[in-house]
Write an enzyme that holds these catalytic residues in place. Structure first.
Site, PDB file in Angstrom:
ATOM      1  N   CYS A 162      68.795 -13.855  40.029  1.00 32.79           N
ATOM      2  CA  CYS A 162      69.645 -12.989  39.188  1.00 32.79           C
ATOM      3  C   CYS A 162      70.541 -12.465  39.402  1.00 32.79           C
ATOM      4  O   CYS A 162      71.904 -12.092  38.782  1.00 32.79           O
ATOM      5  CB  CYS A 162      68.706 -11.562  38.952  1.00 32.79           C
ATOM      6  SG  CYS A 162      67.422 -12.128  38.242  1.00 32.79           S
ATOM      7  N   HIS A 205      66.358 -15.020  30.775  1.00 34.69           N
ATOM      8  CA  HIS A 205      64.495 -13.926  30.184  1.00 34.69           C
ATOM      9  C   HIS A 205      64.204 -13.662  28.933  1.00 34.69           C
ATOM     10  O   HIS A 205      64.994 -13.195  28.636  1.00 34.69           O
ATOM     11  CB  HIS A 205      64.626 -12.357  31.252  1.00 34.69           C
ATOM     12  CG  HIS A 205      65.180 -12.028  33.416  1.00 34.69           C
ATOM     13  ND1 HIS A 205      64.030 -12.495  34.054  1.00 34.69           N
ATOM     14  CD2 HIS A 205      65.829 -12.443  33.468  1.00 34.69           C
ATOM     15  CE1 HIS A 205      64.899 -12.692  34.860  1.00 34.69           C
ATOM     16  NE2 HIS A 205      65.948 -12.125  34.891  1.00 34.69           N
ATOM     17  N   ASP A 247      68.233  -8.538  21.688  1.00 37.03           N
ATOM     18  CA  ASP A 247      67.655  -9.974  21.570  1.00 37.03           C
ATOM     19  C   ASP A 247      69.320 -10.907  21.480  1.00 37.03           C
ATOM     20  O   ASP A 247      70.122 -11.571  20.621  1.00 37.03           O
ATOM     21  CB  ASP A 247      67.294 -10.306  19.855  1.00 37.03           C
ATOM     22  CG  ASP A 247      65.762 -11.971  20.094  1.00 37.03           C
ATOM     23  OD1 ASP A 247      65.668 -12.337  21.692  1.00 37.03           O
ATOM     24  OD2 ASP A 247      65.550 -12.174  19.144  1.00 37.03           O
ATOM     25  N   HIS A 248      68.690 -12.078  22.355  1.00 35.02           N
ATOM     26  CA  HIS A 248      69.509 -13.839  22.239  1.00 35.02           C
ATOM     27  C   HIS A 248      71.183 -13.359  22.485  1.00 35.02           C
ATOM     28  O   HIS A 248      72.278 -13.805  22.633  1.00 35.02           O
ATOM     29  CB  HIS A 248      69.678 -15.126  20.881  1.00 35.02           C
ATOM     30  CG  HIS A 248      68.726 -15.620  21.051  1.00 35.02           C
ATOM     31  ND1 HIS A 248      67.027 -14.567  20.929  1.00 35.02           N
ATOM     32  CD2 HIS A 248      68.461 -16.837  21.325  1.00 35.02           C
ATOM     33  CE1 HIS A 248      66.530 -15.137  20.926  1.00 35.02           C
ATOM     34  NE2 HIS A 248      66.762 -16.505  20.765  1.00 35.02           N
ATOM     35  N   GLU A 258      60.031  -8.209  32.592  1.00 35.74           N
ATOM     36  CA  GLU A 258      61.166  -8.786  33.056  1.00 35.74           C
ATOM     37  C   GLU A 258      60.266 -10.435  33.613  1.00 35.74           C
ATOM     38  O   GLU A 258      60.634 -11.326  32.850  1.00 35.74           O
ATOM     39  CB  GLU A 258      62.442  -9.066  34.231  1.00 35.74           C
ATOM     40  CG  GLU A 258      62.527  -9.362  34.207  1.00 35.74           C
ATOM     41  CD  GLU A 258      64.255  -9.007  35.707  1.00 35.74           C
ATOM     42  OE1 GLU A 258      65.607  -8.458  34.650  1.00 35.74           O
ATOM     43  OE2 GLU A 258      63.946  -9.489  36.836  1.00 35.74           O
ATOM     44  N   HIS A 315      71.567 -12.212  31.274  1.00 37.21           N
ATOM     45  CA  HIS A 315      72.384 -10.898  32.322  1.00 37.21           C
ATOM     46  C   HIS A 315      72.501 -12.440  33.635  1.00 37.21           C
ATOM     47  O   HIS A 315      71.798 -12.978  33.996  1.00 37.21           O
ATOM     48  CB  HIS A 315      71.872 -10.135  32.330  1.00 37.21           C
ATOM     49  CG  HIS A 315      69.753 -10.165  33.542  1.00 37.21           C
ATOM     50  ND1 HIS A 315      69.157  -8.950  34.226  1.00 37.21           N
ATOM     51  CD2 HIS A 315      69.274 -11.080  34.237  1.00 37.21           C
ATOM     52  CE1 HIS A 315      68.700  -9.872  35.002  1.00 37.21           C
ATOM     53  NE2 HIS A 315      68.254 -10.984  35.040  1.00 37.21           N
ATOM     54  N   HIS A 320      72.074 -16.404  33.475  1.00 36.02           N
ATOM     55  CA  HIS A 320      70.157 -16.654  33.384  1.00 36.02           C
ATOM     56  C   HIS A 320      69.462 -15.913  32.441  1.00 36.02           C
ATOM     57  O   HIS A 320      69.909 -14.818  32.221  1.00 36.02           O
ATOM     58  CB  HIS A 320      68.865 -16.943  34.500  1.00 36.02           C
ATOM     59  CG  HIS A 320      68.936 -16.014  35.249  1.00 36.02           C
ATOM     60  ND1 HIS A 320      70.077 -14.784  35.777  1.00 36.02           N
ATOM     61  CD2 HIS A 320      68.353 -14.902  35.146  1.00 36.02           C
ATOM     62  CE1 HIS A 320      69.665 -13.912  36.664  1.00 36.02           C
ATOM     63  NE2 HIS A 320      68.527 -14.190  35.823  1.00 36.02           N
TER      64      HIS A 320
END
Ligand code: NI
Length: 137
Positions: free
Chosen positions: A33, A41, A79-80, A125, A14, A39
């Site tokens: 962020c 998480h 996811d991903h 997070e 995100h 980047h």
């Protein structure tokens, strides 16, 4: 009254940036962020259901069913993925903060949990920062 919880996890990228603020203000507000190149998480989320124990089954809800809903409605959707770009529908174009991600997860899960059992969505997070959402009340 019983509370039962299932935990799942996913990895996603995100960038936090509000169109209401300048680049400088976004960087000051969101720190790392706000990185324009995104980047990742490793997110962990928990869904807690709250209700009585059904005397016929000895269960409040079948956790195998909850697991299936969490994976189908959340993990497979994000996811991903890049939460800003690939999962814009999931996020309803909200800034992908932990708070807004918890709201989006709640909305996805709530549609599949009958009887008002959904009690809390907890989203980590990272190991130190997490948010709890209890719906609109
Ligand atoms: Ni971040």
């Amino acid at each position: 009254m019983m509370e039962i919880t299932r935990r799942e996890e996913f990895s996603a990228a995100h960038r936090l940036s509000s169109p209401d603020f300048s680049d400088e203000k976004n960087e000051a507000l969101y720190g790392l962020c706000a990185n324009p190149h995104y980047h990742g998480h490793n997110y962990v989320f928990e869904v807690t259901l709250r209700g009585p124990v059904d005397p016929r089954t000895g269960m409040t809800y079948n956790l195998a069913d909850l697991k299936e809903i969490m994976r189908r409605e959340v993990v497979e959707k994000v996811d991903h993925k890049n939460l800003n770009e690939d999962a814009a529908d999931f996020m309803k174009n909200r800034i992908p903060t932990a708070e807004n991600l918890a709201v989006s997860i709640w909305e996805r899960i709530e549609a599949h949990i009958e009887g008002g059992l959904l009690h809390r969505v907890r989203l980590f997070e990272n190991e130190r920062n997490f948010v709890d959402y209890y719906g609109e009340r």
